[in-house]
Design a protein around this motif. Structure first.
Motif, PDB file in Angstrom:
ATOM      1  N   TRP A  28       0.836  -1.204   0.000  1.00 52.37           N
ATOM      2  CA  TRP A  28       0.000   0.000   0.000  1.00 52.37           C
ATOM      3  C   TRP A  28       0.872   1.256   0.000  1.00 52.37           C
ATOM      4  N   MET A  29       1.927   1.265   0.847  1.00 52.01           N
ATOM      5  CA  MET A  29       2.814   2.436   0.898  1.00 52.01           C
ATOM      6  C   MET A  29       3.527   2.639  -0.436  1.00 52.01           C
ATOM      7  N   LEU A  30       4.006   1.560  -1.043  1.00 53.26           N
ATOM      8  CA  LEU A  30       4.678   1.685  -2.334  1.00 53.26           C
ATOM      9  C   LEU A  30       3.729   2.197  -3.406  1.00 53.26           C
ATOM     10  N   SER A  31       2.503   1.726  -3.393  1.00 54.22           N
ATOM     11  CA  SER A  31       1.551   2.194  -4.402  1.00 54.22           C
ATOM     12  C   SER A  31       1.227   3.669  -4.199  1.00 54.22           C
ATOM     13  N   GLN A  32       1.192   4.137  -2.969  1.00 58.85           N
ATOM     14  CA  GLN A  32       0.933   5.550  -2.705  1.00 58.85           C
ATOM     15  C   GLN A  32       2.087   6.424  -3.176  1.00 58.85           C
ATOM     16  N   ASN A  33       3.313   5.936  -3.057  1.00 58.80           N
ATOM     17  CA  ASN A  33       4.475   6.711  -3.486  1.00 58.80           C
ATOM     18  C   ASN A  33       4.651   6.701  -4.990  1.00 58.80           C
TER      19      ASN A  33
END
Length: 83
Positions: A28-33
């Motif tokens: 989720w964090m990678l997709s947000q970045n």
């Protein structure tokens, strides 16, 4: 052996759940970045705001010691040839 399986079943399930949650959170964090934000069309870009892009024209350099006079850079005189 059955006793060990029974004792370790709960902690193994807990570790599997924790790892799953961590992997989901990481994805989720990678997709947000990685998501690119599109700029709002309401905000003018510097070119639309009337700002010029590029080096300043000759004589228009200003700084903390700016006197308002044109800045002219004179070339250094050529060295005299040795005899």
């Amino acid at each position: 052996m059955k006793k060990q399986k029974k004792r370790h079943k709960g902690p193994l399930i807990g570790m599997a759940v924790a790892v799953t949650v961590a992997v989901v959170f990481l994805l989720w964090m990678l997709s947000q970045n990685l998501v690119t934000d599109t700029p709002d069309t309401d905000d003018p870009t510097p070119a639309q705001a009337g700002e010029t892009v590029g080096p300043p024209a000759e004589g228009t350099v200003s700084g903390p010691d700016d006197t308002g006079a044109p800045q002219v850079i004179e070339p250094e005189p050529a060295p005299e040839p040795a005899d």
